[in-house]
Design an enzyme around this catalytic site. Structure first.
Site, PDB file in Angstrom:
ATOM      1  N   ARG A 161       0.859  -1.247  -0.001  1.00 14.93           N
ATOM      2  CA  ARG A 161      -0.150   0.031   0.000  1.00 14.93           C
ATOM      3  C   ARG A 161       0.990   1.326  -0.050  1.00 14.93           C
ATOM      4  O   ARG A 161       0.416   2.214  -0.753  1.00 14.93           O
ATOM      5  CB  ARG A 161      -0.745  -0.051   1.393  1.00 14.93           C
ATOM      6  CG  ARG A 161      -2.031   1.038   1.179  1.00 14.93           C
ATOM      7  CD  ARG A 161      -3.087   0.765   2.377  1.00 14.93           C
ATOM      8  NE  ARG A 161      -4.186   1.650   2.608  1.00 14.93           N
ATOM      9  CZ  ARG A 161      -4.153   2.968   3.292  1.00 14.93           C
ATOM     10  NH1 ARG A 161      -3.225   3.177   4.175  1.00 14.93           N
ATOM     11  NH2 ARG A 161      -5.196   3.742   3.032  1.00 14.93           N
ATOM     12  N   ILE A 202      -6.866   8.080  -0.674  1.00 12.25           N
ATOM     13  CA  ILE A 202      -6.880   6.594  -0.629  1.00 12.25           C
ATOM     14  C   ILE A 202      -7.962   6.135   0.475  1.00 12.25           C
ATOM     15  O   ILE A 202      -7.630   6.524   1.635  1.00 12.25           O
ATOM     16  CB  ILE A 202      -5.174   6.112  -0.556  1.00 12.25           C
ATOM     17  CG1 ILE A 202      -5.297   4.463  -0.566  1.00 12.25           C
ATOM     18  CG2 ILE A 202      -4.751   6.557   0.543  1.00 12.25           C
ATOM     19  CD1 ILE A 202      -3.934   4.091  -0.820  1.00 12.25           C
ATOM     20  N   SER A 203      -8.758   5.192   0.252  1.00 15.17           N
ATOM     21  CA  SER A 203      -9.420   4.582   1.241  1.00 15.17           C
ATOM     22  C   SER A 203      -8.715   4.001   2.299  1.00 15.17           C
ATOM     23  O   SER A 203      -7.799   3.355   1.921  1.00 15.17           O
ATOM     24  CB  SER A 203     -10.428   3.668   0.818  1.00 15.17           C
ATOM     25  OG  SER A 203     -11.493   4.517  -0.041  1.00 15.17           O
ATOM     26  N   SER A 204      -9.144   3.893   3.651  1.00 17.08           N
ATOM     27  CA  SER A 204      -8.426   3.052   4.925  1.00 17.08           C
ATOM     28  C   SER A 204      -8.418   1.593   4.292  1.00 17.08           C
ATOM     29  O   SER A 204      -9.386   1.070   3.269  1.00 17.08           O
ATOM     30  CB  SER A 204      -9.323   3.239   5.978  1.00 17.08           C
ATOM     31  OG  SER A 204     -10.531   2.560   5.747  1.00 17.08           O
TER      32      SER A 204
END
Length: 220
Positions: A42, A68-70
């Site tokens: 990530r 950016i999503s968790s």
């Protein structure tokens, strides 16, 4: 894998595995999704200055007003989309930095991803090439129109919040397919729309927080 991809310190594989264990404690049960997320770095999808926070359970800015999503959101939406079944073709609306795209590429045979913001798409192409991901087809366009020429899709995932889903988009699902997306305004919830032989059924799930979906003229 290069040092940049494998990571060191707060971006190392050990840190990544701590993220996976945290996702398990938060209720993510699909081991296929967890295995994929343990393998995808990530930290290369965020700005270098934020890399040390890449495996925290938070969303992070990626420029152009996007995030950016968790990790939990990525895992949860991927788990809901997969529904313990193999996926053929998947449509992603909102490529963003490409992290969700990279996860989808490991659980679907083909991924079609649409992004309005040109510079984000350019960066994502480079990242996916670095990871040798070759089953993703990206398009610079308005995602709410879908991608009729590649339809129908086994699944559709939307990575920004909307107040409604156009029927034009839902018609691009196969019968038996599902769409996972956040819906709302001030209050947002994850939702699933499933297509069956009689039409569509919607299920509203937990509360979430996403940036708004951009639509209209694409941004160069």
């Amino acid at each position: 894998m290069s040092v940049r991809h494998s990571g060191i310190g707060m971006t190392s594989q050990r840190t990544r595995m701590r993220m996976i264990e945290r996702l398990r404690t938060l209720g993510i049960a699909d081991e296929v999704i967890l295995s994929v997320m343990s393998a995808v770095p990530r930290h290369i999808f965020v700005e270098e200055a934020l890399a040390s926070r890449a495996y925290e359970d938070v969303s992070l800015p990626i420029n152009y007003g996007q995030t950016i999503s968790s990790p939990w959101i990525v895992a949860r939406m991927s788990e809901l989309l997969r529904a313990n079944s193999d996926l053929g073709k998947v449509l992603e609306i909102g490529t963003g930095c490409g992290y969700q795209t990279a996860i989808l590429a490991q659980i679907a045979q083909k991924v079609y991803s649409i992004e309005r913001v040109g510079p984000l798409l350019t960066r994502t192409r480079i990242r996916l090439q670095e990871l040798q991901i070759r089953n993703v087809h990206m398009r610079h366009a308005d995602g709410l129109r879908g991608l009729a020429e590649a339809a129908p899709f086994d699944g559709i995932i939307m990575t920004a919040v909307t107040t409604h889903v156009p029927i034009l988009l839902l018609e691009q699902l196969v019968v038996g397919g599902r769409m996972v997306f956040p819906k709302g305004t001030q209050k947002q919830n994850l939702c699933i729309i499933e297509r069956n032989s009689q039409g569509y059924t919607e299920t509203i799930l937990e509360e979430v927080n996403f940036v708004p979906l951009l639509s209209g003229v694409v941004k160069k």
